[in-house]
Design an enzyme around this catalytic site. Structure first.
Site, PDB file in Angstrom:
ATOM      1  N   HIS A 135       2.985  -8.707 -14.044  1.00  0.00           N
ATOM      2  CA  HIS A 135       1.859  -9.518 -13.575  1.00  0.00           C
ATOM      3  C   HIS A 135       1.354 -10.373 -14.725  1.00  0.00           C
ATOM      4  O   HIS A 135       0.228 -10.225 -15.196  1.00  0.00           O
ATOM      5  CB  HIS A 135       0.743  -8.617 -13.027  1.00  0.00           C
ATOM      6  CG  HIS A 135       1.094  -8.024 -11.705  1.00  0.00           C
ATOM      7  ND1 HIS A 135       0.496  -6.896 -11.201  1.00  0.00           N
ATOM      8  CD2 HIS A 135       1.988  -8.424 -10.775  1.00  0.00           C
ATOM      9  CE1 HIS A 135       1.016  -6.632 -10.017  1.00  0.00           C
ATOM     10  NE2 HIS A 135       1.928  -7.537  -9.748  1.00  0.00           N
ATOM     11  N   HIS A 142       6.741  -0.967 -10.431  1.00  0.00           N
ATOM     12  CA  HIS A 142       5.863  -0.499  -9.346  1.00  0.00           C
ATOM     13  C   HIS A 142       6.586   0.343  -8.301  1.00  0.00           C
ATOM     14  O   HIS A 142       5.951   1.037  -7.524  1.00  0.00           O
ATOM     15  CB  HIS A 142       5.277  -1.694  -8.581  1.00  0.00           C
ATOM     16  CG  HIS A 142       4.415  -2.580  -9.389  1.00  0.00           C
ATOM     17  ND1 HIS A 142       3.478  -2.103 -10.267  1.00  0.00           N
ATOM     18  CD2 HIS A 142       4.317  -3.930  -9.430  1.00  0.00           C
ATOM     19  CE1 HIS A 142       2.862  -3.133 -10.817  1.00  0.00           C
ATOM     20  NE2 HIS A 142       3.355  -4.245 -10.349  1.00  0.00           N
ATOM     21  N   CYS A 189       9.115   2.842 -12.694  1.00  0.00           N
ATOM     22  CA  CYS A 189       8.596   3.656 -13.797  1.00  0.00           C
ATOM     23  C   CYS A 189       8.728   5.138 -13.440  1.00  0.00           C
ATOM     24  O   CYS A 189       8.440   5.529 -12.307  1.00  0.00           O
ATOM     25  CB  CYS A 189       7.126   3.292 -14.009  1.00  0.00           C
ATOM     26  SG  CYS A 189       6.332   4.376 -15.186  1.00  0.00           S
ATOM     27  N   GLU A 246       2.777  -1.108  -5.669  1.00  0.00           N
ATOM     28  CA  GLU A 246       2.922   0.341  -5.907  1.00  0.00           C
ATOM     29  C   GLU A 246       2.421   1.136  -4.700  1.00  0.00           C
ATOM     30  O   GLU A 246       3.055   2.111  -4.277  1.00  0.00           O
ATOM     31  CB  GLU A 246       2.151   0.753  -7.168  1.00  0.00           C
ATOM     32  CG  GLU A 246       2.336   2.231  -7.467  1.00  0.00           C
ATOM     33  CD  GLU A 246       1.381   2.766  -8.515  1.00  0.00           C
ATOM     34  OE1 GLU A 246       1.194   2.107  -9.543  1.00  0.00           O
ATOM     35  OE2 GLU A 246       0.813   3.854  -8.293  1.00  0.00           O
ATOM     36  N   CYS A 302      -2.230   7.082 -14.369  1.00  0.00           N
ATOM     37  CA  CYS A 302      -1.313   7.094 -15.522  1.00  0.00           C
ATOM     38  C   CYS A 302      -2.085   7.197 -16.843  1.00  0.00           C
ATOM     39  O   CYS A 302      -3.065   6.481 -17.049  1.00  0.00           O
ATOM     40  CB  CYS A 302      -0.495   5.802 -15.497  1.00  0.00           C
ATOM     41  SG  CYS A 302       0.536   5.635 -16.952  1.00  0.00           S
ATOM     42  N   SER A 357      -3.125  -8.958 -12.587  1.00  0.00           N
ATOM     43  CA  SER A 357      -2.908  -7.607 -13.120  1.00  0.00           C
ATOM     44  C   SER A 357      -4.047  -6.679 -12.736  1.00  0.00           C
ATOM     45  O   SER A 357      -5.209  -6.914 -13.087  1.00  0.00           O
ATOM     46  CB  SER A 357      -2.766  -7.674 -14.644  1.00  0.00           C
ATOM     47  OG  SER A 357      -2.872  -6.370 -15.176  1.00  0.00           O
ATOM     48  N   SER A 358      -3.697  -5.595 -12.036  1.00  0.00           N
ATOM     49  CA  SER A 358      -4.703  -4.646 -11.561  1.00  0.00           C
ATOM     50  C   SER A 358      -5.366  -3.936 -12.745  1.00  0.00           C
ATOM     51  O   SER A 358      -6.594  -3.878 -12.851  1.00  0.00           O
ATOM     52  CB  SER A 358      -3.992  -3.658 -10.644  1.00  0.00           C
ATOM     53  OG  SER A 358      -4.829  -2.635 -10.289  1.00  0.00           O
ATOM     54  N   ASN A 359      -4.566  -3.416 -13.682  1.00  0.00           N
ATOM     55  CA  ASN A 359      -5.183  -2.714 -14.810  1.00  0.00           C
ATOM     56  C   ASN A 359      -5.838  -3.704 -15.771  1.00  0.00           C
ATOM     57  O   ASN A 359      -6.753  -3.348 -16.498  1.00  0.00           O
ATOM     58  CB  ASN A 359      -4.203  -1.758 -15.506  1.00  0.00           C
ATOM     59  CG  ASN A 359      -3.293  -2.434 -16.472  1.00  0.00           C
ATOM     60  OD1 ASN A 359      -3.706  -2.815 -17.552  1.00  0.00           O
ATOM     61  ND2 ASN A 359      -2.052  -2.614 -16.083  1.00  0.00           N
ATOM     62  N   SER A 367       0.502  -5.270 -18.959  1.00  0.00           N
ATOM     63  CA  SER A 367       1.528  -6.263 -18.603  1.00  0.00           C
ATOM     64  C   SER A 367       1.466  -7.493 -19.511  1.00  0.00           C
ATOM     65  O   SER A 367       2.112  -8.501 -19.227  1.00  0.00           O
ATOM     66  CB  SER A 367       1.344  -6.682 -17.141  1.00  0.00           C
ATOM     67  OG  SER A 367       0.009  -7.086 -16.929  1.00  0.00           O
TER      68      SER A 367
HETATM   69  S1  SF4 Z   1       0.915   1.807 -16.179  1.00  0.00           S
HETATM   70 FE1  SF4 Z   1       1.846   3.827 -16.305  1.00  0.00          FE
HETATM   71  S2  SF4 Z   1       2.685   4.180 -14.269  1.00  0.00           S
HETATM   72 FE2  SF4 Z   1       2.314   1.990 -14.423  1.00  0.00          FE
HETATM   73  S3  SF4 Z   1       4.257   1.151 -15.160  1.00  0.00           S
HETATM   74 FE3  SF4 Z   1       3.002   1.541 -16.953  1.00  0.00          FE
HETATM   75  S4  SF4 Z   1       3.630   3.599 -17.656  1.00  0.00           S
HETATM   76 FE4  SF4 Z   1       4.324   3.348 -15.536  1.00  0.00          FE
END
Ligand code: SF4
Length: 292
Positions: free
Chosen positions: A40, A74, A96, A130, A201, A229-231, A273
């Site tokens: 992302h 994902h 992953c 995901e 995670c 990007s979600s995170n 990402s």
């Molecule tokens: S955030 Fe964690 S679960 Fe997602 S791709 Fe990266 S290592 Fe894997």
């Protein structure tokens, strides 16, 4: 003015592995299909596209035959693997390992909870790839909780097994767990009929405390990520909590001189990402502007 890049920022191991897979095949074969955006991050996608990566959607995937297709970190639902078998497509599976394990757990749990006439619930973003891959393990029978009102979809008199998308915010997950417990008690479902699994995670949850420490050391924080990007969004919110002068940027072009004073300490960080080379490019641009 000083500039420093967060040593803990950049690709998580899942994304790093997927990008490495793509680079290896592209350098040997010059072209490769990827089902959905590999990362992302627009800048990194642009770089990979220039190496020969072709991003396709599920409709285009259905039409392919006799070729290689990369599955990103994902993961994918079971029907993607069935289509590949049918159409003689070789899948380069970069799902992953953390997501793969979660898919297996959900598949198993769904079989068990169905026997008890219970419900499998996923806390996550409905349209995120995901979550599609996770829900696919239940034949799309899971209840996906994205907003507080989605909690009304659960029947609290029946057993509940809860999981979270790997990149969700840990505090929000705790709040969802508490709310379900309270509602189950009230409905007479009992707390023993509620099972929840910690599936966020550690690459994301572990980063938050390190990110807070990093942000405290600077006057200005530049958070480099894609809005997709979600995170990225979750981590940026954390930056803002610690340092109000935190700015979300996609790349060097978004930087504004008015953000800095001559003596500003500038910290550069990003999502799981965000490629390291992009943060370095941002650092170089800030230094250039300092000179000017
Ligand atoms: S955030 Fe964690 S679960 Fe997602 S791709 Fe990266 S290592 Fe894997």
């Amino acid at each position: 003015m000083s500039v420093e890049i967060d040593p803990h920022a950049g690709f998580c191991f899942g994304v790093r592995k997927a990008v490495q897979f793509a680079e290896q095949i592209l350098s040997a074969e010059g072209t490769l299909y990827c089902l959905g955006d590999l990362v992302h991050n627009e800048e990194e996608l642009h770089r990979l596209t220039s190496l020969g990566l072709k991003t396709i959607d599920h409709r285009q995937f259905e039409e392919l035959r006799n070729c290689k297709v990369l599955i990103r970190a994902h993961g994918e639902p079971p029907e993607t693997y069935e289509t590949a078998r049918r159409n003689n497509i070789e899948l380069i599976d970069a799902t992953c390992p953390v997501v793969l394990k979660l898919q297996e757990k959900i598949r198993k749990s769904y079989g068990e909870i169905r026997e008890e006439e219970g419900q499998l619930v996923i806390f996550g973003k409905k349209d995120h790839a995901e979550v599609q891959g996770l829900d696919g393990q239940t034949g799309y029978q899971a209840i996906v909780i994205e907003k507080p009102e989605d909690l009304n979809k659960i029947d609290y008199s029946r057993p509940v097994q809860l999981y979270a998308q790997t990149t969700m915010n840990g505090d929000e997950y705790k709040a969802v767990v508490n709310e379900i417990s309270v509602r189950m008690e009230k409905a007479g479902g009992g707390t023993e009929a509620f099972r929840c699994t910690q599936s966020i995670c550690q690459q994301v949850s572990g980063r938050i405390s390190k990110l807070r420490e990093f942000c405290r050391r600077f006057d200005v924080v530049l958070f480099v990520s894609s809005p997709k990007s979600s995170n990225g969004r979750i981590l940026y919110e954390e930056c803002r909590r610690v340092r109000e002068e935190s700015y979300f940027i996609e790349g060097p072009d978004d930087i504004q001189n008015s953000w800095f004073r001559p003596d500003s300490r500038v910290g550069i960080t990003g999502a799981t990402s965000t490629p390291a080379w992009l943060m370095e490019k941002v650092a170089r641009q800030v230094k250039e502007r300092m000179k000017g």
